[in-house]
Design an enzyme around this catalytic site. Structure first.
Site, PDB file in Angstrom:
ATOM      1  N   GLU A 273       0.840  -1.211   0.000  1.00  0.00           N
ATOM      2  CA  GLU A 273       0.000   0.000   0.000  1.00  0.00           C
ATOM      3  C   GLU A 273       0.870   1.255   0.000  1.00  0.00           C
ATOM      4  OE1 GLU A 273      -2.207  -0.420   3.631  1.00  0.00           O
ATOM      5  OE2 GLU A 273      -3.303  -2.183   2.953  1.00  0.00           O
ATOM      6  N   GLY A 275       2.214   4.939  -0.687  1.00  0.00           N
ATOM      7  CA  GLY A 275       1.634   6.237  -1.030  1.00  0.00           C
ATOM      8  C   GLY A 275       2.759   7.208  -1.326  1.00  0.00           C
ATOM      9  N   ARG A 312       1.917  19.908   6.214  1.00  0.00           N
ATOM     10  CA  ARG A 312       2.958  19.055   6.807  1.00  0.00           C
ATOM     11  C   ARG A 312       3.973  19.811   7.676  1.00  0.00           C
ATOM     12  NH1 ARG A 312       6.176  16.093   4.601  1.00  0.00           N
ATOM     13  NH2 ARG A 312       5.760  14.248   5.848  1.00  0.00           N
ATOM     14  N   CYS A 342      -3.764  33.295   9.651  1.00  0.00           N
ATOM     15  CA  CYS A 342      -3.581  33.971  10.936  1.00  0.00           C
ATOM     16  C   CYS A 342      -3.269  32.976  12.047  1.00  0.00           C
ATOM     17  CB  CYS A 342      -4.824  34.779  11.261  1.00  0.00           C
ATOM     18  SG  CYS A 342      -5.067  36.023  10.008  1.00  0.00           S
ATOM     19  N   GLU A 343      -2.144  32.351  11.961  1.00  0.00           N
ATOM     20  CA  GLU A 343      -1.666  31.398  12.973  1.00  0.00           C
ATOM     21  C   GLU A 343      -0.145  31.494  12.968  1.00  0.00           C
ATOM     22  OE1 GLU A 343      -3.325  28.689  14.589  1.00  0.00           O
ATOM     23  OE2 GLU A 343      -5.263  28.758  13.581  1.00  0.00           O
TER      24      GLU A 343
HETATM   25  N1  LLP Z   1      -1.659   1.939   4.383  1.00  0.00           N
HETATM   26  C1  LLP Z   1      -2.185   2.398   5.520  1.00  0.00           C
HETATM   27  C2  LLP Z   1      -3.115   1.547   6.270  1.00  0.00           C
HETATM   28  C3  LLP Z   1      -1.860   3.678   5.978  1.00  0.00           C
HETATM   29  O1  LLP Z   1      -2.381   4.127   7.118  1.00  0.00           O
HETATM   30  C4  LLP Z   1      -0.960   4.481   5.220  1.00  0.00           C
HETATM   31  C5  LLP Z   1      -0.613   5.826   5.675  1.00  0.00           C
HETATM   32  C6  LLP Z   1      -0.444   3.970   4.016  1.00  0.00           C
HETATM   33  C7  LLP Z   1      -0.810   2.680   3.638  1.00  0.00           C
HETATM   34  C8  LLP Z   1       0.485   4.728   3.141  1.00  0.00           C
HETATM   35  O2  LLP Z   1       1.688   5.025   3.773  1.00  0.00           O
HETATM   36  P1  LLP Z   1       2.911   5.664   2.956  1.00  0.00           P
HETATM   37  O3  LLP Z   1       3.398   4.636   1.962  1.00  0.00           O
HETATM   38  O4  LLP Z   1       2.425   6.886   2.259  1.00  0.00           O
HETATM   39  O5  LLP Z   1       3.903   5.956   3.991  1.00  0.00           O
HETATM   40  N2  LLP Z   1       0.029  12.658   6.699  1.00  0.00           N
HETATM   41  C9  LLP Z   1       1.310  12.057   7.036  1.00  0.00           C
HETATM   42  C10 LLP Z   1       1.356  10.592   6.668  1.00  0.00           C
HETATM   43  C11 LLP Z   1       0.255   9.775   7.292  1.00  0.00           C
HETATM   44  C12 LLP Z   1       0.276   8.361   6.822  1.00  0.00           C
HETATM   45  C13 LLP Z   1      -0.952   7.668   7.231  1.00  0.00           C
HETATM   46  N3  LLP Z   1      -1.054   6.329   6.746  1.00  0.00           N
HETATM   47  C14 LLP Z   1       2.412  12.849   6.376  1.00  0.00           C
HETATM   48  O6  LLP Z   1       2.106  13.834   5.703  1.00  0.00           O
HETATM   49  O7  LLP Z   1       3.580  12.532   6.544  1.00  0.00           O
END
Ligand code: LLP
Length: 419
Positions: A273, A275, A312, A342-343
């Site tokens: 998975e 991202g 982020r 405004c933060e």
């Molecule tokens: N699978 C599950 C169940 C997840 O919770 C996540 C990310 C991914 C896959 C994908 O993870 P990746 O390959 O992208 O690391 N907003 C935060 C990141 C939060 C990630 C949440 N879960 C940031 O901007 O760093």
């Protein structure tokens, strides 16, 4: 590897100059390189070519339907966490047989939606959720494919806000308790037990936490098989980190080698998975400098993008490289890059050594393709910014800039307040 490069000191995305897009769409905007997205997906996918696998892109990282379509066309699946993400994935043409659904708080209507579509499996995060999915499946006369998301209790050694695989985190079912949960699931008629899943955290820059988690999942899988519970899918989640600054995460090929070697004779289909590793360095945020100012020796560069556009840095103190879109000989300075919100937490960079910027100049905030637009908001009533995708020498608006009308869509003033 990405396709944001300078040509004659001007920043280009593939073959299109960034200032040209800025002239036509205004600032700020997100800019993605199609070639980079495709390249990242293919590198990840081919790294696992020797084992059966599905690469399910994590929609939360970047949920634009045009971007999801790129991976769907490559035969990828999707990992999602809400009914809204399921809707998007279907609009993008995702194959339901390659959809996995994670998340600790799935509502009944969301479960029903996914059941009717016939997704591959729910990654179930609690005993109660297991009962709910079984009950909904029974009502709908469907068998639900499930796996349990186990919490392997390994430390991903990443930022505490994005670590998920420790006992103290809310995610998954404690690995020791999961055996009982599987036994219970095996008695529920409307469940089809397909897999085991985990996701230990995000922006993980070492291999060892992944391998430790895999080892624990392997033990569980063998134990389950010993009890006659046939596990066919092993979902290892996402989490592979990228280079924002000086990090040196394993390459997808190294990650794949280590996983393949550590999982010999497991006879199952892998699900991943990813991202960030696919989208993070495939997108940038382009903003314009509005003003520069100094207070008591501190310097501020005020730009037209804020924490509502890219959260982020404010939320995690994340580092995003700051680059001028037009390079020239300049002096260096130490400054904060701040937005119009405004933060005090509204910054894109803090105490950063960078070249001097003048009002009116374009600035590129790098590595913003993952968790950039998808975490943006309308705070301070700022319309969300457009998303542009470049492919070779052409560019496409894949999401329009919101208007003020968009901001109040759905709002109503009750009749008794008529003037
Ligand atoms: N699978 C599950 C169940 C997840 O919770 C996540 C990310 C991914 C896959 C994908 O993870 P990746 O390959 O992208 O690391 N907003 C935060 C990141 C939060 C990630 C949440 N879960 C940031 O901007 O760093």
């Amino acid at each position: 590897m990405n396709y944001f490069n300078y040509q004659d000191d001007k920043l280009f995305c593939e073959e299109v100059s960034v200032p040209k897009i800025a002239r036509e769409v205004g600032t700020p905007f997100y800019l993605y390189s199609h070639r980079t997205l495709l390249h990242h997906f293919r590198v990840f996918d081919t790294a696992f070519a020797e084992v059966p696998h599905i690469v399910c892109f994590a929609v939360k990282a970047n949920s634009n339907t045009a971007i999801l379509r790129i991976f769907v066309r490559e035969g990828g699946g999707v990992d999602l966490v809400s009914g809204g993400e399921l809707y998007r994935a279907l609009k993008a043409g995702a194959d339901p047989g390659k959809i996995v659904y994670s998340g600790v708080g799935k509502r009944e209507d969301e479960i029903d939606f996914a059941l009717k579509i016939g997704i591959l499996m729910f990654n179930v995060e609690s005993d109660q959720e297991l009962e709910t999915i079984n009950a909904r499946a029974e009502i709908l006369g469907i068998r639900a494919g499930i796996g349990l998301r186990v919490n392997p209790d390994v430390d991903p050694e990443t930022h505490p806000h994005i670590s998920t695989g420790l006992k103290k985190n809310k995610f998954g079912i404690n690995i020791e308790a999961s055996l009982m949960a599987y036994r219970r699931a095996a008695t529920l008629k409307n469940l089809d037990i397909k897999g085991v899943s985990c996701h230990i955290g995000s922006q993980v820059t070492k291999l060892s936490p992944f391998i430790d988690a895999l080892g624990r999942l392997k033990e569980l899988l063998l134990r389950l098989r010993g009890e006659g519970i046939a596990i066919r899918y092993l979902d290892l989640g996402g989490g592979l980190g990228i280079t924002y600054n000086q990090e040196t995460p394993p390459r997808p090929s190294e990650y794949a080698r280590a996983i393949i070697d550590a999982s010999r004779n497991m006879a199952c289909t892998f699900i991943f998975e990813p991202g960030r590793v696919i989208a993070g360095n495939a997108g940038i945020l382009v903003t314009r400098v509005l003003y520069t100012k100094g207070n008591e020796g501190k310097r501020f560069v005020v730009v037209d993008a804020g924490m509502n556009d890219l959260l982020r840095p404010s939320l995690y103190g994340s580092f995003h490289r700051i680059q001028p879109v037009i390079r020239q000989e300049r002096e260096e300075m130490i400054a904060d890059v701040v937005g119009p919100i405004c933060e005090s937490a509204d910054f894109l960079a803090r105490g950063r050594k960078m070249s001097v910027f003048e009002p009116g100049e374009l600035m590129a905030v790098m590595s913003a393709g993952a968790y950039g637009f998808s975490m943006s908001s309308n705070y301070n009533s700022r319309p969300r910014i457009p998303e542009i995708m470049v492919r070779d020498d052409r560019w496409y608006v894949i999401r329009k800039r919101e208007s003020c009308e968009d901001l109040i869509r759905g709002e109503e003033i009750p009749e008794f307040m008529n003037i």
